[in-house]
Design a protein around this motif. Structure first.
Motif, PDB file in Angstrom:
ATOM      1  N   ALA A   1       1.225  -1.251  -0.316  1.00 51.41           N
ATOM      2  CA  ALA A   1       0.102   0.063  -0.160  1.00 51.41           C
ATOM      3  C   ALA A   1       0.737   1.004   0.336  1.00 51.41           C
ATOM      4  O   ALA A   1       0.594   1.833  -0.713  1.00 51.41           O
ATOM      5  CB  ALA A   1      -0.904   0.516   1.440  1.00 51.41           C
ATOM      6  N   GLN A   2       2.033   1.497   0.781  1.00 50.88           N
ATOM      7  CA  GLN A   2       2.875   2.657   0.780  1.00 50.88           C
ATOM      8  C   GLN A   2       3.300   3.257  -0.626  1.00 50.88           C
ATOM      9  O   GLN A   2       3.898   3.700  -1.292  1.00 50.88           O
ATOM     10  CB  GLN A   2       3.932   2.305   1.925  1.00 50.88           C
TER      11      GLN A   2
ATOM     12  N   ALA B   1       1.464   6.424  -6.989  1.00 51.55           N
ATOM     13  CA  ALA B   1       0.550   7.780  -7.296  1.00 51.55           C
ATOM     14  C   ALA B   1       0.803   8.995  -7.246  1.00 51.55           C
ATOM     15  O   ALA B   1       0.198   9.895  -8.204  1.00 51.55           O
ATOM     16  CB  ALA B   1      -0.959   7.391  -6.440  1.00 51.55           C
ATOM     17  N   GLN B   2       1.615   9.710  -5.997  1.00 47.26           N
ATOM     18  CA  GLN B   2       2.232  10.740  -5.831  1.00 47.26           C
ATOM     19  C   GLN B   2       3.226  10.685  -6.669  1.00 47.26           C
ATOM     20  O   GLN B   2       2.934  12.093  -7.215  1.00 47.26           O
ATOM     21  CB  GLN B   2       2.747  10.373  -3.818  1.00 47.26           C
TER      22      GLN B   2
ATOM     23  N   ASN C   1       2.434   2.187  -3.695  1.00 47.34           N
ATOM     24  CA  ASN C   1       1.765   1.635  -4.238  1.00 47.34           C
ATOM     25  C   ASN C   1       1.000   3.903  -4.021  1.00 47.34           C
ATOM     26  O   ASN C   1       1.168   5.023  -4.689  1.00 47.34           O
ATOM     27  CB  ASN C   1       0.095   1.549  -4.420  1.00 47.34           C
ATOM     28  N   TYR C   2       0.994   3.868  -2.884  1.00 51.68           N
ATOM     29  CA  TYR C   2       0.531   5.347  -2.915  1.00 51.68           C
ATOM     30  C   TYR C   2       1.838   6.400  -3.229  1.00 51.68           C
ATOM     31  O   TYR C   2       1.403   7.606  -3.279  1.00 51.68           O
ATOM     32  CB  TYR C   2       0.693   5.505  -1.268  1.00 51.68           C
ATOM     33  N   HIS C   3       3.275   6.250  -3.104  1.00 49.48           N
ATOM     34  CA  HIS C   3       4.486   6.667  -3.896  1.00 49.48           C
ATOM     35  C   HIS C   3       3.944   7.013  -5.100  1.00 49.48           C
ATOM     36  O   HIS C   3       4.347   7.547  -5.360  1.00 49.48           O
ATOM     37  CB  HIS C   3       5.712   6.328  -2.369  1.00 49.48           C
TER      38      HIS C   3
ATOM     39  N   GLN D   1       1.475  11.600  -9.660  1.00 44.28           N
ATOM     40  CA  GLN D   1      -0.006  12.990  -9.749  1.00 44.28           C
ATOM     41  C   GLN D   1       1.914  14.809  -9.720  1.00 44.28           C
ATOM     42  O   GLN D   1       1.101  15.622 -10.105  1.00 44.28           O
ATOM     43  CB  GLN D   1      -0.188  13.632  -8.361  1.00 44.28           C
TER      44      GLN D   1
END
Length: 79
Positions: free
Chosen positions: A39-40, A46-47, A42-44, A50
């Motif tokens: 999850a972390q 996505a960020q 994937n979060y990185h 962006q």
């Protein structure tokens, strides 16, 4: 554009690029995947995406329709 706007855009691009590079570094240092713990990571990802999109958006010229007469909605140019 005015020098103030150019300066602000340049500073924003530099800040976003710094964030994007920091995220790329965090992604590169991320340990090998552990099932259910991505999850972390994937979060990185996505960020970082962006931040890249925001940098691109700051460099894009946007068409704004301009009125050709003083009356509202008369002579508005659209493309």
């Amino acid at each position: 554009m005015t020098p103030e706007i150019d300066t602000a855009l340049s500073e924003a691009k530099q800040a976003l690029e710094k964030v994007r590079l920091g995220l790329a570094e965090a992604i590169g240092q991320y340990p090998t995947p552990i099932y259910g713990c991505g999850a972390q990571f994937n979060y990185h990802l996505a960020q970082r995406s962006q931040a890249g999109l925001a940098i691109d958006a700051l460099g894009t010229n946007i068409f704004l329709p301009t009125p050709r007469s003083a009356a509202a909605m008369v002579g508005v140019e659209s493309r």
